[in-house]
Enzyme design. Sequence first.
Site, PDB file in Angstrom:
ATOM      1  N   MET A 189      -7.033  -3.458   2.110  1.00 39.47           N
ATOM      2  CA  MET A 189      -6.481  -3.769   0.798  1.00 39.47           C
ATOM      3  C   MET A 189      -7.384  -3.179  -0.268  1.00 39.47           C
ATOM      4  O   MET A 189      -8.186  -3.891  -0.860  1.00 39.47           O
ATOM      5  CB  MET A 189      -6.334  -5.269   0.635  1.00 39.47           C
ATOM      6  CG  MET A 189      -5.275  -5.832   1.520  1.00 39.47           C
ATOM      7  SD  MET A 189      -4.875  -7.481   1.038  1.00 39.47           S
ATOM      8  CE  MET A 189      -4.090  -8.003   2.534  1.00 39.47           C
ATOM      9  N   PRO A 190      -7.274  -1.912  -0.503  1.00 41.02           N
ATOM     10  CA  PRO A 190      -8.143  -1.277  -1.499  1.00 41.02           C
ATOM     11  C   PRO A 190      -7.849  -1.734  -2.924  1.00 41.02           C
ATOM     12  O   PRO A 190      -6.693  -1.897  -3.319  1.00 41.02           O
ATOM     13  CB  PRO A 190      -7.813   0.211  -1.350  1.00 41.02           C
ATOM     14  CG  PRO A 190      -7.164   0.343  -0.023  1.00 41.02           C
ATOM     15  CD  PRO A 190      -6.477  -0.950   0.222  1.00 41.02           C
ATOM     16  N   HIS A 191      -8.932  -1.946  -3.661  1.00 48.95           N
ATOM     17  CA  HIS A 191      -8.835  -2.191  -5.100  1.00 48.95           C
ATOM     18  C   HIS A 191      -9.728  -1.167  -5.775  1.00 48.95           C
ATOM     19  O   HIS A 191     -10.884  -0.988  -5.389  1.00 48.95           O
ATOM     20  CB  HIS A 191      -9.299  -3.600  -5.474  1.00 48.95           C
ATOM     21  CG  HIS A 191      -9.379  -3.784  -6.956  1.00 48.95           C
ATOM     22  ND1 HIS A 191      -8.250  -3.846  -7.740  1.00 48.95           N
ATOM     23  CD2 HIS A 191     -10.436  -3.863  -7.792  1.00 48.95           C
ATOM     24  CE1 HIS A 191      -8.623  -3.981  -9.008  1.00 48.95           C
ATOM     25  NE2 HIS A 191      -9.940  -3.991  -9.059  1.00 48.95           N
TER      26      HIS A 191
END
Length: 74
Positions: free
Chosen positions: A1-3
């Site tokens: 879940m890249p931010h």
Amino acid sequence: MPHIHVKIVGKTEEEKTRLAEALTTAVVNTLQSKEANVSVSIEDVEKEDWAEKVYKADILTHWQQLYKKPGYEL
């Protein structure tokens, strides 16, 4: 879940939207992430604050973590 958190100087809402879309596409294509798992925030920084709030605080103190280092020095 890249931010992804981007700090930027003087861009329009349209430019920031296009940047967020391009970053999302790059993450999806490169990491095979689902688009729904990617988030992007963009923080406006005043030009006169860049050295203290970004360069010294984020760039110099995290130099070893940078995968793309700046081509400038302050």
